[in-house]
Design a protein around this motif. Structure first.
Motif, PDB file in Angstrom:
ATOM      1  N   LYS A 104       0.668  -1.435  -0.004  1.00 15.37           N
ATOM      2  CA  LYS A 104       0.136  -0.126   0.205  1.00 15.37           C
ATOM      3  C   LYS A 104       0.999   1.246   0.048  1.00 15.37           C
ATOM      4  CE  LYS A 104      -4.381   1.448   2.045  1.00 15.37           C
ATOM      5  NZ  LYS A 104      -5.332   0.942   3.086  1.00 15.37           N
ATOM      6  N   THR A 105       1.913   1.169   0.564  1.00 14.62           N
ATOM      7  CA  THR A 105       2.807   2.292   0.747  1.00 14.62           C
ATOM      8  C   THR A 105       4.102   2.367   0.138  1.00 14.62           C
ATOM      9  OG1 THR A 105       3.720   1.550   2.741  1.00 14.62           O
ATOM     10  CG2 THR A 105       1.711   2.833   2.953  1.00 14.62           C
ATOM     11  N   GLY A 106       4.697   1.095  -0.437  1.00 13.51           N
ATOM     12  CA  GLY A 106       5.721   1.209  -1.305  1.00 13.51           C
ATOM     13  C   GLY A 106       5.815   1.849  -2.627  1.00 13.51           C
ATOM     14  N   GLN A 107       6.946   1.857  -3.219  1.00 13.47           N
ATOM     15  CA  GLN A 107       6.939   3.000  -4.495  1.00 13.47           C
ATOM     16  C   GLN A 107       6.239   2.419  -5.646  1.00 13.47           C
ATOM     17  OE1 GLN A 107      10.832   4.398  -5.882  1.00 13.47           O
ATOM     18  NE2 GLN A 107      11.826   2.627  -4.522  1.00 13.47           N
ATOM     19  N   VAL A 108       5.842   1.121  -5.883  1.00 15.62           N
ATOM     20  CA  VAL A 108       5.061   0.663  -6.929  1.00 15.62           C
ATOM     21  C   VAL A 108       3.860   0.773  -6.492  1.00 15.62           C
ATOM     22  CG1 VAL A 108       4.567  -1.371  -8.447  1.00 15.62           C
ATOM     23  CG2 VAL A 108       6.938  -0.788  -8.167  1.00 15.62           C
ATOM     24  N   ALA A 109       3.173   0.357  -5.110  1.00 17.58           N
ATOM     25  CA  ALA A 109       1.979   0.456  -4.911  1.00 17.58           C
ATOM     26  C   ALA A 109       1.255   1.867  -4.908  1.00 17.58           C
ATOM     27  CB  ALA A 109       1.793  -0.217  -3.355  1.00 17.58           C
ATOM     28  N   CYS A 110       2.281   2.875  -4.465  1.00 19.28           N
ATOM     29  CA  CYS A 110       1.905   4.117  -4.228  1.00 19.28           C
ATOM     30  C   CYS A 110       1.297   4.624  -5.689  1.00 19.28           C
ATOM     31  CB  CYS A 110       2.879   4.968  -3.931  1.00 19.28           C
ATOM     32  SG  CYS A 110       2.975   5.256  -1.997  1.00 19.28           S
ATOM     33  N   GLU A 111       2.248   4.130  -6.824  1.00 26.61           N
ATOM     34  CA  GLU A 111       1.772   4.544  -8.102  1.00 26.61           C
ATOM     35  C   GLU A 111       0.714   3.716  -8.793  1.00 26.61           C
ATOM     36  OE1 GLU A 111       2.937   7.063  -9.912  1.00 26.61           O
ATOM     37  OE2 GLU A 111       4.790   7.480  -8.605  1.00 26.61           O
ATOM     38  N   LEU A 112       0.463   2.448  -8.486  1.00 23.44           N
ATOM     39  CA  LEU A 112      -0.545   1.506  -8.606  1.00 23.44           C
ATOM     40  C   LEU A 112      -2.009   2.498  -8.104  1.00 23.44           C
ATOM     41  CD1 LEU A 112       0.318  -2.114  -8.284  1.00 23.44           C
ATOM     42  CD2 LEU A 112      -1.079  -1.063 -10.343  1.00 23.44           C
ATOM     43  N   ARG A 113      -1.967   2.968  -6.864  1.00 20.28           N
ATOM     44  CA  ARG A 113      -3.088   3.457  -6.444  1.00 20.28           C
ATOM     45  C   ARG A 113      -3.478   4.789  -7.120  1.00 20.28           C
ATOM     46  NH1 ARG A 113      -1.210   4.349  -0.426  1.00 20.28           N
ATOM     47  NH2 ARG A 113      -3.117   5.695  -0.175  1.00 20.28           N
ATOM     48  N   ARG A 114      -2.459   5.593  -7.669  1.00 21.12           N
ATOM     49  CA  ARG A 114      -2.867   6.662  -8.498  1.00 21.12           C
ATOM     50  C   ARG A 114      -3.457   6.358  -9.886  1.00 21.12           C
ATOM     51  NH1 ARG A 114       2.795  10.158  -8.459  1.00 21.12           N
ATOM     52  NH2 ARG A 114       2.202  11.562  -6.544  1.00 21.12           N
ATOM     53  N   LEU A 115      -2.958   5.112 -10.445  1.00 25.17           N
ATOM     54  CA  LEU A 115      -3.342   4.698 -11.599  1.00 25.17           C
ATOM     55  C   LEU A 115      -4.833   4.057 -11.557  1.00 25.17           C
ATOM     56  CD1 LEU A 115      -0.452   3.242 -13.431  1.00 25.17           C
ATOM     57  CD2 LEU A 115      -1.300   5.138 -14.198  1.00 25.17           C
ATOM     58  N   HIS A 116      -4.794   3.259 -10.555  1.00 22.22           N
ATOM     59  CA  HIS A 116      -6.102   2.446 -10.407  1.00 22.22           C
ATOM     60  C   HIS A 116      -6.586   2.455  -8.908  1.00 22.22           C
ATOM     61  CE1 HIS A 116      -5.769   0.769 -14.495  1.00 22.22           C
ATOM     62  NE2 HIS A 116      -4.514   0.467 -14.182  1.00 22.22           N
TER      63      HIS A 116
END
Length: 277
Positions: free
Chosen positions: A8-20
């Motif tokens: 939820k807070t890692g680099q990729v997860a943060c960007e995933l949350r923005r996208l989806h």
């Protein structure tokens, strides 16, 4: 399509949350990867249409002393995820690393190149890959390198922090790889999760390949900071964990199977610098 994301807070997860933002994201409190069985249980309870594992133990140097913990998070937890995905007949997209290789030579590594990790982190990530393949689940293992973003801990943020108090830095120049924006990894994971039809291992990194010293120089140039960068050898900057000298990755298979092209890291760096500054 319901997609469950570990992290939820890692680099990729943060960007995933923005996208989806419509995806479901599990925090450590909801699925603690150091307690691997909770991961499989979370998948069986949610019954999603696909799973993305964007969580990992990534403290490369600390892993030399905490290999058991790193193994639980990087190997045992993905294994339980994969078994649950196999039970439900759904795909798993899992992020791995160039550290599964020994870093020898100068040619880009293909996904089927022999693995030979040289540190504890690499060993635990390779064990995770092997467990996923053995599970029988439909899966995509996405190896990447030198991840950067405006979130978490990464080289870009470290360089900007150091430049606040330094006007000259010695940076390793004999390690070669592709800086990879977390936003591009996130987009790739989402695309793979919705389009996957066969299991496979893929490579994904930014282009063109560079070294850490030149990467640092570009960071300072884009952020308008007058910092003198001197290239040094890896041997002049000893760390608890050995680093691969060659992190070049052959990304052709990902483009062939999913039409995902390598991001141009200098262009993506502009966006990250803008967000940080």
């Amino acid at each position: 399509m319901s997609i469950l994301v570990f992290g939820k807070t890692g680099q990729v997860a943060c960007e995933l949350r923005r996208l989806h933002p419509e995806f479901t994201y599990l925090s450590r409190a909801e699925a603690d990867l150091s307690n691997p069985e909770t991961c499989g249980e979370a998948i069986l309870k949610a019954k999603p249409s696909a799973v993305i594992n964007a969580a990992a133990y990534t403290a490369v140097d600390r892993a030399e002393e905490e290999e058991a913990l790193a193994h639980a998070i990087n190997a045992e937890a993905p294994a339980t995820m994969a078994r649950a995905c196999a039970t439900l007949g759904i795909p798993l997209v899992h992020i791995s690393t160039d550290y599964v290789f020994d870093g020898s030579g100068e040619s880009p590594r293909s996904p089927d190149a022999p693995t030979a990790p040289i540190n504890a982190y690499g060993r635990t990530k390779l064990a995770g890959e092997e467990a996923i393949r053995a599970s029988g689940a439909l899966h995509a293992i996405l190896r990447t390198s030198w991840v950067f973003s405006a979130h978490g801990n990464n080289f870009v943020k470290t360089m900007l922090r150091l430049s606040d108090t330094r006007d000259a830095l010695g940076i390793v120049s004999d390690q070669i790889g592709g800086p990879t924006p977390a936003s591009a990894i996130a987009a790739a994971c989402a695309k793979i999760a919705t389009e996957i039809s066969k299991s496979g291992t893929y490579h994904f990194s930014g282009a063109p390949d560079t070294n850490w010293a030149d990467f640092a120089s570009e960071i300072f140039s884009q952020s308008n900071r007058d910092i003198t960068v001197t290239g040094i050898a890896t041997s002049d900057y000893p760390t608890p964990a050995k680093r691969p000298l060659n992190s070049r990755l052959d990304c052709a298979a990902l483009q062939s199977d999913f039409n995902i092209v390598q991001p141009l890291w200098k262009q993506e760096l502009v966006k990250v610098i803008s967000e940080l500054i």
